[in-house]
Design an enzyme around this catalytic site. Structure first.
Site, PDB file in Angstrom:
ATOM      1  N   GLY A   6      30.600  62.568 -71.713  1.00  0.00           N
ATOM      2  CA  GLY A   6      30.063  61.218 -71.540  1.00  0.00           C
ATOM      3  C   GLY A   6      30.767  60.301 -72.517  1.00  0.00           C
ATOM      4  N   SER A   7      30.034  59.325 -73.051  1.00  0.00           N
ATOM      5  CA  SER A   7      30.627  58.373 -73.990  1.00  0.00           C
ATOM      6  C   SER A   7      29.509  57.634 -74.711  1.00  0.00           C
ATOM      7  N   SER A   8      29.790  57.168 -75.929  1.00  0.00           N
ATOM      8  CA  SER A   8      28.744  56.439 -76.667  1.00  0.00           C
ATOM      9  C   SER A   8      28.411  55.098 -76.010  1.00  0.00           C
ATOM     10  N   CYS A   9      29.202  54.670 -75.016  1.00  0.00           N
ATOM     11  CA  CYS A   9      28.885  53.406 -74.333  1.00  0.00           C
ATOM     12  C   CYS A   9      27.713  53.553 -73.356  1.00  0.00           C
ATOM     13  N   ARG A  60      46.023  66.262 -68.604  1.00  0.00           N
ATOM     14  CA  ARG A  60      47.144  65.464 -69.127  1.00  0.00           C
ATOM     15  C   ARG A  60      46.663  64.258 -69.928  1.00  0.00           C
ATOM     16  N   LYS A 103      28.476  57.487 -66.081  1.00  0.00           N
ATOM     17  CA  LYS A 103      28.365  58.530 -67.119  1.00  0.00           C
ATOM     18  C   LYS A 103      26.915  58.979 -67.295  1.00  0.00           C
ATOM     19  N   LYS A 153      51.196  47.278 -80.753  1.00  0.00           N
ATOM     20  CA  LYS A 153      51.464  45.880 -81.113  1.00  0.00           C
ATOM     21  C   LYS A 153      52.142  45.777 -82.484  1.00  0.00           C
ATOM     22  N   TYR A 182      30.842  51.691 -65.710  1.00  0.00           N
ATOM     23  CA  TYR A 182      31.316  52.980 -66.249  1.00  0.00           C
ATOM     24  C   TYR A 182      30.155  53.752 -66.882  1.00  0.00           C
ATOM     25  N   HIS A 215      42.470  51.247 -74.949  1.00  0.00           N
ATOM     26  CA  HIS A 215      41.478  50.963 -75.989  1.00  0.00           C
ATOM     27  C   HIS A 215      42.188  50.283 -77.172  1.00  0.00           C
ATOM     28  N   GLY A 223      41.783  65.878 -72.465  1.00  0.00           N
ATOM     29  CA  GLY A 223      42.168  67.124 -71.795  1.00  0.00           C
ATOM     30  C   GLY A 223      43.342  67.800 -72.487  1.00  0.00           C
TER      31      GLY A 223
HETATM   32  N1  LIG Z   1      39.191  57.693 -74.831  1.00  0.00           N
HETATM   33  C1  LIG Z   1      38.042  57.469 -75.431  1.00  0.00           C
HETATM   34  O1  LIG Z   1      37.968  56.690 -76.418  1.00  0.00           O
HETATM   35  C2  LIG Z   1      36.795  58.153 -74.970  1.00  0.00           C
HETATM   36  C3  LIG Z   1      36.789  59.019 -73.881  1.00  0.00           C
HETATM   37  N2  LIG Z   1      35.612  59.619 -73.514  1.00  0.00           N
HETATM   38  C4  LIG Z   1      35.533  60.496 -72.337  1.00  0.00           C
HETATM   39  O2  LIG Z   1      36.462  61.552 -72.407  1.00  0.00           O
HETATM   40  C5  LIG Z   1      36.927  61.891 -71.101  1.00  0.00           C
HETATM   41  C6  LIG Z   1      38.438  61.880 -71.072  1.00  0.00           C
HETATM   42  O3  LIG Z   1      38.907  60.595 -71.467  1.00  0.00           O
HETATM   43  P1  LIG Z   1      40.419  60.358 -71.884  1.00  0.00           P
HETATM   44  O4  LIG Z   1      41.086  61.645 -72.101  1.00  0.00           O
HETATM   45  O5  LIG Z   1      40.410  59.321 -72.926  1.00  0.00           O
HETATM   46  O6  LIG Z   1      40.988  59.687 -70.558  1.00  0.00           O
HETATM   47  P2  LIG Z   1      42.495  59.719 -70.011  1.00  0.00           P
HETATM   48  O7  LIG Z   1      42.626  58.539 -69.117  1.00  0.00           O
HETATM   49  O8  LIG Z   1      43.441  59.871 -71.136  1.00  0.00           O
HETATM   50  O9  LIG Z   1      42.527  61.058 -69.157  1.00  0.00           O
HETATM   51  C7  LIG Z   1      41.801  61.202 -67.991  1.00  0.00           C
HETATM   52  C8  LIG Z   1      42.475  62.242 -67.137  1.00  0.00           C
HETATM   53  O10 LIG Z   1      41.751  62.344 -65.897  1.00  0.00           O
HETATM   54  C9  LIG Z   1      42.689  62.366 -64.828  1.00  0.00           C
HETATM   55  N3  LIG Z   1      42.124  61.802 -63.601  1.00  0.00           N
HETATM   56  C10 LIG Z   1      41.571  60.581 -63.448  1.00  0.00           C
HETATM   57  N4  LIG Z   1      41.189  60.409 -62.164  1.00  0.00           N
HETATM   58  C11 LIG Z   1      41.503  61.565 -61.518  1.00  0.00           C
HETATM   59  C12 LIG Z   1      41.364  62.003 -60.181  1.00  0.00           C
HETATM   60  N5  LIG Z   1      40.808  61.211 -59.236  1.00  0.00           N
HETATM   61  N6  LIG Z   1      41.811  63.236 -59.861  1.00  0.00           N
HETATM   62  C13 LIG Z   1      42.390  64.024 -60.789  1.00  0.00           C
HETATM   63  N7  LIG Z   1      42.540  63.675 -62.066  1.00  0.00           N
HETATM   64  C14 LIG Z   1      42.104  62.451 -62.428  1.00  0.00           C
HETATM   65  C15 LIG Z   1      43.838  61.521 -65.318  1.00  0.00           C
HETATM   66  O11 LIG Z   1      45.003  61.807 -64.604  1.00  0.00           O
HETATM   67  P3  LIG Z   1      46.006  60.607 -64.199  1.00  0.00           P
HETATM   68  O12 LIG Z   1      46.351  59.930 -65.495  1.00  0.00           O
HETATM   69  O13 LIG Z   1      47.128  61.291 -63.536  1.00  0.00           O
HETATM   70  O14 LIG Z   1      45.199  59.716 -63.305  1.00  0.00           O
HETATM   71  C16 LIG Z   1      43.919  61.927 -66.788  1.00  0.00           C
HETATM   72  O15 LIG Z   1      44.687  63.082 -66.952  1.00  0.00           O
HETATM   73  C17 LIG Z   1      36.321  60.866 -70.140  1.00  0.00           C
HETATM   74  O16 LIG Z   1      35.200  61.433 -69.510  1.00  0.00           O
HETATM   75  C18 LIG Z   1      35.872  59.752 -71.049  1.00  0.00           C
HETATM   76  O17 LIG Z   1      34.742  59.124 -70.567  1.00  0.00           O
HETATM   77  C19 LIG Z   1      34.442  59.403 -74.194  1.00  0.00           C
HETATM   78  C20 LIG Z   1      34.411  58.564 -75.263  1.00  0.00           C
HETATM   79  C21 LIG Z   1      35.567  57.856 -75.735  1.00  0.00           C
HETATM   80  C1  LIG Z   2      35.277  54.113 -75.747  1.00  0.00           C
HETATM   81  C2  LIG Z   2      34.674  52.883 -75.133  1.00  0.00           C
HETATM   82  O1  LIG Z   2      35.673  51.875 -74.962  1.00  0.00           O
HETATM   83  C3  LIG Z   2      35.261  50.652 -74.383  1.00  0.00           C
HETATM   84  O2  LIG Z   2      34.511  49.889 -75.261  1.00  0.00           O
HETATM   85  P1  LIG Z   2      35.039  49.236 -76.565  1.00  0.00           P
HETATM   86  O3  LIG Z   2      34.632  50.076 -77.713  1.00  0.00           O
HETATM   87  O4  LIG Z   2      34.606  47.825 -76.606  1.00  0.00           O
HETATM   88  O5  LIG Z   2      36.618  49.385 -76.364  1.00  0.00           O
HETATM   89  P2  LIG Z   2      38.000  48.822 -76.852  1.00  0.00           P
HETATM   90  O6  LIG Z   2      38.619  49.892 -77.675  1.00  0.00           O
HETATM   91  O7  LIG Z   2      38.769  48.346 -75.683  1.00  0.00           O
HETATM   92  O8  LIG Z   2      37.687  47.545 -77.787  1.00  0.00           O
HETATM   93  C4  LIG Z   2      37.061  47.649 -79.026  1.00  0.00           C
HETATM   94  C5  LIG Z   2      37.079  46.302 -79.718  1.00  0.00           C
HETATM   95  O9  LIG Z   2      38.427  46.023 -80.119  1.00  0.00           O
HETATM   96  C6  LIG Z   2      38.774  44.695 -79.746  1.00  0.00           C
HETATM   97  N1  LIG Z   2      40.238  44.585 -79.610  1.00  0.00           N
HETATM   98  C7  LIG Z   2      41.030  43.889 -80.451  1.00  0.00           C
HETATM   99  N2  LIG Z   2      42.310  43.918 -80.030  1.00  0.00           N
HETATM  100  C8  LIG Z   2      42.313  44.696 -78.918  1.00  0.00           C
HETATM  101  C9  LIG Z   2      43.357  45.084 -78.041  1.00  0.00           C
HETATM  102  O10 LIG Z   2      44.518  44.739 -78.207  1.00  0.00           O
HETATM  103  N3  LIG Z   2      43.003  45.902 -77.008  1.00  0.00           N
HETATM  104  C10 LIG Z   2      41.698  46.312 -76.809  1.00  0.00           C
HETATM  105  N4  LIG Z   2      41.419  47.129 -75.766  1.00  0.00           N
HETATM  106  N5  LIG Z   2      40.690  45.914 -77.621  1.00  0.00           N
HETATM  107  C11 LIG Z   2      40.999  45.122 -78.646  1.00  0.00           C
HETATM  108  C12 LIG Z   2      37.981  44.470 -78.475  1.00  0.00           C
HETATM  109  O11 LIG Z   2      37.869  43.090 -78.181  1.00  0.00           O
HETATM  110  C13 LIG Z   2      36.647  45.129 -78.855  1.00  0.00           C
HETATM  111  O12 LIG Z   2      35.883  44.237 -79.646  1.00  0.00           O
HETATM  112  C14 LIG Z   2      34.337  50.762 -73.220  1.00  0.00           C
HETATM  113  O13 LIG Z   2      34.796  49.844 -72.245  1.00  0.00           O
HETATM  114  C15 LIG Z   2      33.997  52.112 -72.799  1.00  0.00           C
HETATM  115  O14 LIG Z   2      34.871  52.492 -71.807  1.00  0.00           O
HETATM  116  C16 LIG Z   2      34.014  53.172 -73.835  1.00  0.00           C
HETATM  117  O15 LIG Z   2      33.482  54.227 -73.636  1.00  0.00           O
END
Ligand SMILES: NC(=O)C1=CN([C@@H]2O[C@H](COP(=O)(O)OP(=O)(O)OC[C@H]3O[C@@H](n4cnc5c(N)ncnc54)[C@H](OP(=O)(O)O)[C@@H]3O)[C@@H](O)[C@H]2O)C=CC1
Ligand SMILES: C[C@H]1O[C@H](OP(=O)(O)OP(=O)(O)OC[C@H]2O[C@@H](n3cnc4c(=O)[nH]c(N)nc43)[C@H](O)[C@@H]2O)[C@@H](O)[C@@H](O)C1=O
Length: 308
Positions: free
Chosen positions: A107-110, A13, A141, A188, A137, A180, A17
């Protein structure tokens, strides 16, 4: 993966995913297994083991995780390290015990050092200190990556790990405290436009550089790699193109049609100064991102308006 193979998408969800499910359906995969968080808490080892024993999936996309932006990561580091370690170890071990053919770990680029040379090559892993706002985090990862490699080495499994850059798109988290930057700015600017607000506040200085990938592209890359890639080496996924947060804000502002002023709240953290994946390895494997940032902003905003 043949089209009838049983595929488990963990976290179906979420942003990633749900994009995987859309792309798997589009490509004609018919046997997809999912469980909501309420039906299966992936932190619960017994429940995860029982699920794998009953379902016996052939392939697993590990896209469930505790995820959030810089605010959530800084505020809840214990939840980020605990939940991500538990979800990751439970699923990888259950996959091994139940003879899963292949698993893809997100994983993630972080995970790369804060001051890694740019664009970031896969070889930068564990060569320097991590960014403090997401260290907990990132460590969870990194454990996932090393666990996949250890199981491959000792048990001969085929578990691959991908490192996506910052993602955005349909089904993202738009909560202003935990999201993010991309979804936060969509929300906003949209609200400010509707309510005729004169300013929109951006966290930090606006100077950090990030790379943004449309999640449908990511899903396509993951399925491509699941079908074609078997190496231990981690694979960066991204566009290879960076923009400043200020530039991102200006692009979103333009698409939304907001005419007010940007204000930068420098009491909020900037995080990593610059983060751009080197995607030459991925390109050499035969995959390239397709959706431009502007197109991705438009597509995400259209979807957001239809839901709000
Ligand atoms: N978003 C991004 O910018 C990035 C994401 N990723 C990676 O991609 C992957 C997915 O991220 P993303 O889709 O953004 O995250 P989301 O938060 O959108 O989705 C994560 C999903 O995992 C489920 N989940 C979390 N905890 C549990 C649990 N204990 N049991 C069952 N389900 C669970 C959540 O369900 P529920 O909401 O119901 O808790 C949700 O459906 C992660 O591994 C993340 O590290 C990597 C780089 C960047
Ligand atoms: C994907 C990656 O995401 C996270 O890292 P990040 O790249 O720093 O993520 P971010 O998207 O939250 O911020 C990017 C930039 O943007 C600025 N910024 C401005 N205004 C808003 C704002 O309104 N909200 C947020 N969240 N950030 C803001 C903020 O201050 C920062 O400089 C990791 O924790 C890690 O979990 C990870 O894997």
């Amino acid at each position: 993966m043949d089209k009838q193979a049983k595929i488990y998408v963990a976290g179906h969800r979420g942003l990633v995913g749900s994009a995987l499910i859309r792309e798997l359906h589009r490509q004609g995969y018919t046997n997809i297994v999912v469980k909501t968080h309420a039906e299966l808490d992936l932190i619960n080892q017994e429940a995860v083991n029982a699920f794998f024993m009953v379902e016996k999936p052939d392939y697993v996309f590990l896209s469930a995780a505790k995820v959030g932006g810089i605010g959530a990561n800084s505020t809840y580091p214990a939840e980020f390290i605990y939940q991500n370690l538990m979800i990751t170890t439970n699923i990888i071990h259950a996959a091994y015990k139940n003879n899963v053919k292949k698993l893809l770990f997100l994983g993630s680029s972080c995970i790369y050092p804060k001051m890694a040379e740019q664009p970031i090559k896969e070889e930068s892993l564990l060569t320097g200190a991590l960014e403090s706002t997401n260290e907990a985090y990132a460590l969870a990862k990194i454990t996932g990556i090393k666990m996949c490699q250890a199981y491959n080495q000792q048990y001969g499994t085929k578990y691959i790990s991908v490192m996506p850059t910052n993602l955005y798109g349909i089904n993202d988290n738009f909560d202003l405290e935990t999201s993010h930057v991309f979804p936060a700015l969509i929300r906003k600017f949209h609200q400010a436009k509707i309510n005729n607000e004169p300013i929109v506040t951006i966290w930090g200085t606006g100077a950090p550089i990030r790379e943004f990938l449309f999640v449908d592209d990511l899903a396509e890359a993951c399925i491509y790699l699941m079908n074609t890639y078997e190496e231990d080496k981690i694979v960066n996924i991204g566009t290879g193109v960076g923009v400043t947060i200020k530039e991102l804000a200006e692009s979103i502002m333009q698409v939304v049609g907001y005419k007010g002023e940007l204000v930068f709240d420098t009491s909020k953290p900037d995080g990593t100064p610059i983060k751009i994946n080197d995607v030459s390895y991925l390109n050499s494997l035969g995959w390239k991102a397709k959706v431009s940032l502007l197109d991705g902003i438009k597509r995400t905003y259209e979807w957001y308006k239809s839901k709000s």
